[in-house]
Design an enzyme around this catalytic site. Structure first.
Site, PDB file in Angstrom:
ATOM      1  N   SER A 133     111.006 -46.573  67.567  1.00 37.91           N
ATOM      2  CA  SER A 133     110.747 -45.182  67.921  1.00 37.91           C
ATOM      3  C   SER A 133     111.719 -44.730  68.998  1.00 37.91           C
ATOM      4  O   SER A 133     112.275 -45.546  69.746  1.00 37.91           O
ATOM      5  CB  SER A 133     109.309 -45.042  68.433  1.00 37.91           C
ATOM      6  OG  SER A 133     109.081 -43.810  69.064  1.00 37.91           O
ATOM      7  N   TYR A 146     102.014 -47.040  73.582  1.00 40.42           N
ATOM      8  CA  TYR A 146     102.830 -46.954  72.374  1.00 40.42           C
ATOM      9  C   TYR A 146     104.301 -47.179  72.723  1.00 40.42           C
ATOM     10  O   TYR A 146     105.008 -47.938  72.051  1.00 40.42           O
ATOM     11  CB  TYR A 146     102.634 -45.590  71.720  1.00 40.42           C
ATOM     12  CG  TYR A 146     103.490 -45.365  70.499  1.00 40.42           C
ATOM     13  CD1 TYR A 146     103.113 -45.885  69.259  1.00 40.42           C
ATOM     14  CD2 TYR A 146     104.673 -44.633  70.564  1.00 40.42           C
ATOM     15  CE1 TYR A 146     103.888 -45.679  68.129  1.00 40.42           C
ATOM     16  CE2 TYR A 146     105.459 -44.423  69.453  1.00 40.42           C
ATOM     17  CZ  TYR A 146     105.064 -44.947  68.235  1.00 40.42           C
ATOM     18  OH  TYR A 146     105.850 -44.751  67.124  1.00 40.42           O
TER      19      TYR A 146
END
Length: 253
Positions: A133, A146
């Site tokens: 990500s 995350y």
């Protein structure tokens, strides 16, 4: 015919990737924790091999890899796509949920990669593609756990690319910013950084990057989208303080 095993295949990026590889004639192995959605997808894609799978169960991961390889005659590419996200203020997210994010996004990825390793050694075009990500570039407010999980994925990818590269196994990751998938659009909390940066990619955009990484020479890290590619370049050229200031501005409430 090339063979790919996809985790988290029943929705979002995993679903789009499964459809794209199927259209291009690959042999598919599909896993997901959502049994009903997985069965529906497998039916759509000519009843391809599929198994319900919790990636945090290392024994189940090993069995899934072995069963798919036995059914398809081997394994060429593992796409570690399974993952979860919870946005919010760090202190408002329970310890149990923080742990679950790490368990699925990091430990689950490790479980699958370990399980696939002996099978990938038998392939002449072996690759592990990890779903990372933009949050692995700099710690993202309201995405703390995350973001931490994707930092771990980035580090693991870099280390294994060197270790396993000596064995003929490519290891690389895909690094998109915000993608229009249920994981983001159906979240109960929406971080200000999402609206300020915008959601300009969909699952098909990421699937195309995965396909390119699987079929062509690709770098270890593969940022997706013009804005994030520019951020990645500026992060290399400018002091880290500049990225920090940008994050402060983008995430302000």
């Amino acid at each position: 015919m090339k063979r790919i095993l996809i985790t988290g295949a029943a929705s979002g990026i995993g679903l789009a990737t499964a459809r794209l590889f199927h259209r291009n004639g690959w042999t598919l192995g599909l896993t997901d924790i959502n049994h009903d959605a997985l069965v529906e997808l497998a039916s759509e894609l000519d009843q391809c091999w599929h198994r319900q799978l919790d990636v945090t169960d290392d024994i189940a991961c090993r069995h899934a890899c072995q069963e798919f390889a036995a059914d398809s005659g081997g394994l060429d590419v593992l796409f570690n796509c399974a993952g979860i996200l919870q946005m919010g203020h760090f202190e408002d997210i329970s310890a149990e949920q923080h742990k679950r994010i790490i368990d699925i996004n990091v430990t689950g990825l490790i479980n699958m990669t370990l399980a696939a390793h002996p099978l990938l050694q038998d392939s002449n075009s072996a690759a592990v593609i990890n779903m990372s990500s933009a949050s692995a570039l700099y710690g993202t407010p309201h995405f703390a756990s995350y973001s931490a999980s994707k930092f771990a994925v980035r580090a693991l990818t870099e280390a294994l690319d060197i270790e396993w590269g000596r064995q003929g196994i490519r290891v690389l990751d895909i690094m998109p910013p915000f993608v229009s998938t249920p994981m983001l659009t159906e979240a109960s909390f929406r971080s200000p950084v999402v609206d300020r940066m915008g959601v300009n990619l969909d699952a098909d955009d990421i699937a195309r990057t995965v396909f390119q990484a699987a079929t062509e020479t690709a770098p270890v890290h593969n940022p997706v989208g013009g804005v994030f590619k520019l951020m990645t370049l500026s992060n290399k050229l400018l002091p880290s303080r500049a990225t920090r200031l940008l994050m402060q501005f983008m995430s302000r409430e």
